[in-house]
Design an enzyme around this catalytic site. Sequence first.
Site, short mmCIF file in Angstrom:
data_model
loop_
_atom_site.label_atom_id
_atom_site.label_comp_id
_atom_site.label_asym_id
_atom_site.label_seq_id
_atom_site.Cartn_x
_atom_site.Cartn_y
_atom_site.Cartn_z
N ASP A 47 23.86 -3.09 16.62
CA ASP A 47 22.64 -3.81 16.19
C ASP A 47 21.67 -3.00 15.32
O ASP A 47 20.45 -3.06 15.54
CB ASP A 47 21.90 -4.34 17.43
CG ASP A 47 22.70 -5.35 18.24
OD1 ASP A 47 23.86 -5.61 17.88
OD2 ASP A 47 22.18 -5.85 19.25
N LYS A 145 27.25 -11.38 18.22
CA LYS A 145 27.06 -11.75 19.63
C LYS A 145 25.73 -12.43 19.82
O LYS A 145 24.81 -12.24 19.02
CB LYS A 145 27.15 -10.49 20.49
CG LYS A 145 26.08 -9.48 20.11
CD LYS A 145 26.21 -8.19 20.89
CE LYS A 145 25.14 -7.20 20.49
NZ LYS A 145 23.77 -7.64 20.75
N CYS A 190 20.95 -3.38 24.38
CA CYS A 190 22.30 -3.62 23.87
C CYS A 190 23.22 -2.40 23.94
O CYS A 190 24.41 -2.52 24.20
CB CYS A 190 22.24 -4.23 22.49
SG CYS A 190 21.51 -5.89 22.55
C1 VGL Z 1 18.45 -6.37 21.83
C2 VGL Z 1 16.72 -7.38 22.94
C3 VGL Z 1 17.14 -8.61 22.49
C4 VGL Z 1 19.15 -5.10 21.48
C5 VGL Z 1 18.88 -7.59 21.37
O1 VGL Z 1 19.85 -5.05 20.43
O2 VGL Z 1 18.99 -4.11 22.23
N1 VGL Z 1 17.38 -6.27 22.62
N2 VGL Z 1 18.21 -8.70 21.71
#
Ligand code: VGL
Length: 244
Positions: A47, A145, A190
């Site tokens: 991410d 995802k 994540c």
């Molecule tokens: C994430 C909160 C919500 C992350 C993704 O990538 O850690 N955190 N969505």
Amino acid sequence: MQFTHRRTLLKTAGAGLVGSLGLGLIGNVFAAAKIKPAGSSALIVVDVQNCFVDGGTLPVSKGAEVVPIINKLAGAFENIVVTQDWHTQGHASFATSYPGKKVFETTKLSYGTQVLWPDHCVQGTDDAALHKDLKLPTAQVIVRKGYHKAVDSYSAFEEADHKTATGLAGYLKQRGIKTVFVTGLATDFCVAWTAMDARKLGFEVYVIEDATRAIDLNGSLAAAWKAMSAKGVKRIQSGDIASA
Ligand code: VGL
Ligand code: ZN
């Protein structure tokens, strides 16, 4: 003879250890030992998207600092997997989906407690794109995802219902990957969930700490390291990896 013996001792499953001094000079082998990712290792870059850096919808403090570190690490890996948080509009993890709820509050969903986030990483938006300075030309697969509207997915392996697989475990196993090195954003969400699920699925798992940054909501960073450590996730720094 003795040298060969020591080299053998230095090997760990999936990630060979080498002394940067190479042949000979036995005395320095231990001090200089670095992890050399094997062909059966993969770097997972979690991410590293516009949403999670300054100017994005859910900025992680100093999130962009991981970009040059990950770019450099990439040279040491034959196999690279990239993930993208990829939500629908009106996603179940968005506070705006619940009248009266504020961001960073929680709610109970069928699969458990859900933290409510600002709207972020909506499919196809610039916010959800990978960071422009992330340079991973050799990456082999991008796993998206969190695309089911009613279910979040911090983990790159399994959605938050703990039932729905993303397919990443099958992909890695079919390709003979045994060890994963997890980097990216955010350490305590994540990255941590991905690392812990990887352990559950039988991989050897390293988290490269300085190649991650955290959200740290109500002590979530310390809790995540504790939980990861209890599951056998190894915590290392990017300098522990032998560069390519
Ligand atoms: C994430 C909160 C919500 C992350 C993704 O990538 O850690 N955190 N969505
Ligand atoms: Zn998300």
